[in-house]
Design an enzyme around this catalytic site. Structure first.
Site, PDB file in Angstrom:
ATOM      1  N   HIS A  83       0.843  -1.211  -0.056  1.00  0.00           N
ATOM      2  CA  HIS A  83      -0.120  -0.107  -0.015  1.00  0.00           C
ATOM      3  C   HIS A  83       0.771   1.345   0.081  1.00  0.00           C
ATOM      4  O   HIS A  83       0.324   2.504  -0.183  1.00  0.00           O
ATOM      5  CB  HIS A  83      -1.044   0.044   1.244  1.00  0.00           C
ATOM      6  CG  HIS A  83      -0.182   0.435   2.488  1.00  0.00           C
ATOM      7  ND1 HIS A  83       0.483  -0.754   3.346  1.00  0.00           N
ATOM      8  CD2 HIS A  83      -0.177   1.518   3.220  1.00  0.00           C
ATOM      9  CE1 HIS A  83       0.791  -0.059   4.272  1.00  0.00           C
ATOM     10  NE2 HIS A  83       0.750   1.224   4.425  1.00  0.00           N
TER      11      HIS A  83
HETATM   12  C1  UD1 Z   1      -1.896   5.801   5.731  1.00  0.00           C
HETATM   13  C2  UD1 Z   1      -0.548   6.150   6.462  1.00  0.00           C
HETATM   14  C3  UD1 Z   1       0.358   5.077   6.549  1.00  0.00           C
HETATM   15  C4  UD1 Z   1      -0.165   3.680   6.980  1.00  0.00           C
HETATM   16  C5  UD1 Z   1      -1.554   3.505   6.224  1.00  0.00           C
HETATM   17  C6  UD1 Z   1      -2.199   2.223   6.884  1.00  0.00           C
HETATM   18  C7  UD1 Z   1       0.018   8.685   6.049  1.00  0.00           C
HETATM   19  C8  UD1 Z   1       0.873   9.587   5.479  1.00  0.00           C
HETATM   20  N1  UD1 Z   1       0.019   7.328   5.853  1.00  0.00           N
HETATM   21  O1  UD1 Z   1      -1.521   5.561   4.269  1.00  0.00           O
HETATM   22  O2  UD1 Z   1       1.455   5.447   7.063  1.00  0.00           O
HETATM   23  O3  UD1 Z   1       0.639   2.905   7.039  1.00  0.00           O
HETATM   24  O4  UD1 Z   1      -2.337   4.812   6.424  1.00  0.00           O
HETATM   25  O5  UD1 Z   1      -3.287   1.984   6.059  1.00  0.00           O
HETATM   26  O6  UD1 Z   1      -0.792   8.939   6.753  1.00  0.00           O
HETATM   27  N2  UD1 Z   1      -8.725   5.124   0.845  1.00  0.00           N
HETATM   28  C9  UD1 Z   1     -10.101   4.767   0.835  1.00  0.00           C
HETATM   29  N3  UD1 Z   1     -10.745   4.423   1.945  1.00  0.00           N
HETATM   30  C10 UD1 Z   1     -10.198   4.522   3.069  1.00  0.00           C
HETATM   31  C11 UD1 Z   1      -8.970   5.233   3.240  1.00  0.00           C
HETATM   32  C12 UD1 Z   1      -7.986   5.303   2.147  1.00  0.00           C
HETATM   33  O7  UD1 Z   1     -10.482   4.696  -0.302  1.00  0.00           O
HETATM   34  O8  UD1 Z   1     -10.907   4.249   4.120  1.00  0.00           O
HETATM   35  C13 UD1 Z   1      -8.010   5.749  -0.191  1.00  0.00           C
HETATM   36  C14 UD1 Z   1      -8.198   6.816  -0.649  1.00  0.00           C
HETATM   37  O9  UD1 Z   1      -8.222   6.759  -2.137  1.00  0.00           O
HETATM   38  C15 UD1 Z   1      -6.908   7.577  -0.255  1.00  0.00           C
HETATM   39  C16 UD1 Z   1      -5.901   6.679  -0.416  1.00  0.00           C
HETATM   40  O10 UD1 Z   1      -6.732   5.259  -0.224  1.00  0.00           O
HETATM   41  O11 UD1 Z   1      -6.362   8.808  -1.097  1.00  0.00           O
HETATM   42  C17 UD1 Z   1      -4.575   6.441   0.641  1.00  0.00           C
HETATM   43  O12 UD1 Z   1      -5.361   6.729   2.133  1.00  0.00           O
HETATM   44  P1  UD1 Z   1      -4.704   7.728   3.110  1.00  0.00           P
HETATM   45  O13 UD1 Z   1      -4.944   7.608   4.346  1.00  0.00           O
HETATM   46  O14 UD1 Z   1      -4.222   9.008   2.416  1.00  0.00           O
HETATM   47  O15 UD1 Z   1      -2.907   6.964   3.016  1.00  0.00           O
HETATM   48  P2  UD1 Z   1      -2.591   5.617   3.539  1.00  0.00           P
HETATM   49  O16 UD1 Z   1      -2.194   5.007   2.232  1.00  0.00           O
HETATM   50  O17 UD1 Z   1      -3.868   4.484   3.712  1.00  0.00           O
END
Ligand code: UD1
Length: 353
Positions: free
Chosen positions: A200
């Site tokens: 991820h």
């Molecule tokens: C975040 C953390 C990372 C952690 C990870 C665990 C930061 C910078 N990164 O990364 O350190 O290892 O969480 O999972 O805070 N999305 C959804 N649904 C959700 C959540 C996310 O669809 O419930 C999608 C969205 O398109 C979003 C992308 O995933 O833009 C990334 O989510 P985000 O929370 O920004 O970062 P993670 O990659 O989850």
């Protein structure tokens, strides 16, 4: 004593569970969910499975660019923290929710404790590295999980604020293993035919070339691979036109709720991941792991032979998974599962200083 825990992303819910169980026995413990993760499988299932009460407040910030997400959390959490006036704002790990809450709290003259302080990858390309370093330096109390983390904090002049408390993920994993009756010894467990994998991180998913190489490598291993698809992975595959059906050896499935994840990991013959938490959970369950990164914060998993850093190359991944199963040794660098009670004790001791 009043403590407000601020969480927002999946690994923070896991860490919150044992902390809430201990803290709520002796303190007024409130929970703010920033809403960084909002899908049921990324959020609500963890609260339900791990017996965490619903958050006192959910800021519902959702997904956005780093700056926008961090800024939204700061703006929306400020009035909540002002109203709650806790003795401690407790922040977890290294996400945008962590840095946003820590920065807002210190500007309100509220005391901040950082759980999982002192981890370093020394890779400035990682958003998490900035979040960790800045949060540690803003915090009044650095709660370090390992001796390595303590050394990192001392080197940065933060030794006087640091307490070694162990890793709360050990607490929750031990409790879950006993609840699910998972045998501690790997040789007493039934091992499934498929490797388990998760991908991820931004550095592995943001380029179509890199992501394509990783999927190719997973698709070329000697066993089938069950790949848990974080929403970021699905979104990126779609945007790069990487189609699941082109990877016939990979079973793409939704992210698993915590109890199912632990069950799947305990029976996996090996793990390929870029997750921090899973590297440790696999180590604690004695599952050989290959980490698809150039460095890790959890160096102890490597030193003891359970984990290796590797390129996205099938033969290299496979070699290590076989090697580790024979050569790794046991060790307890993350404590023995009593970390949440040590966190509670330190918060009490330091509250009036
Ligand atoms: C975040 C953390 C990372 C952690 C990870 C665990 C930061 C910078 N990164 O990364 O350190 O290892 O969480 O999972 O805070 N999305 C959804 N649904 C959700 C959540 C996310 O669809 O419930 C999608 C969205 O398109 C979003 C992308 O995933 O833009 C990334 O989510 P985000 O929370 O920004 O970062 P993670 O990659 O989850």
């Amino acid at each position: 004593m009043k403590v407000v825990s601020v969480v927002g992303a999946r690994p923070q819910f896991v860490k919150l569970a044992p902390v809430h169980a201990e803290l709520s026995k002796v303190a007024d413990h409130l929970i703010i969910h920033t809403g960084q993760h909002y899908d049921r499988l990324m959020s609500d299932s963890f609260f339900a499975d791990l017996g965490i009460p619903s958050p006192t407040t959910n800021l519902e910030v959702g997904s956005a660019t780093h700056a926008a997400q961090t800024g939204r959390i700061m703006e929306t959490i400020e009035p909540e923290l002002s109203r709650m006036k806790p003795d401690w704002v407790l922040v977890y790990g290294d996400t945008n929710s962590t840095i946003a809450a820590a920065l807002t709290a210190v500007k309100l003259n509220l005391r901040v404790a950082h759980l999982e302080a002192g981890l370093r990858s020394f890779n400035r390309m990682m958003p998490e590295e900035h979040n960790r370093v800045l949060t540690d330096h803003a915090s009044d109390l650095c709660l370090a999980p390992t001796a390595t983390a303590v050394k990192n904090l001392e080197r940065e002049g933060l030794g006087h604020r640091t307490h070694l408390v162990g890793d709360v993920m050990v607490d929750v994993l031990h409790q879950t293993m006993s609840k699910l009756e998972i045998r501690v010894k790997r040789s007493d467990r039934t091992i499934s035919p498929s490797y388990l994998a998760t991908i991820h991180r931004q550095e592995n998913t943001d380029s179509s070339e890199r992501l394509g190489q990783i999927l190719e490598a997973l698709n070329s291993l000697s066993r089938r691979v069950t790949l848990l698809t974080h929403p970021r992975l699905s979104a990126k595959m779609e945007s790069f036109s990487l189609v699941q059906s082109n990877y016939g050896q990979i079973d793409f499935i939704d992210p698993l709720p915590y109890l199912e994840l632990v069950t799947a990991l305990a029976s996996a013959p090996g793990l390929v991941t870029d997750s921090g938490g899973l590297q440790k959970e696999a180590f604690l369950l004695h599952v050989p792991t290959v980490t698809l990164r150039t460095e890790t914060e959890w160096v102890e998993t490597i030193e003891l032979g359970w984990n290796a850093l590797a390129e996205a190359h099938a033969a290299k991944i496979e070699d290590f998974l076989h090697l580790a199963a024979d050569n790794a040794v046991e060790g307890f660098p993350y404590g023995h599962g009593d970390s949440a009670s040590r966190v509670t004790q330190v918060l009490f001791e330091q509250a009036n200083r």
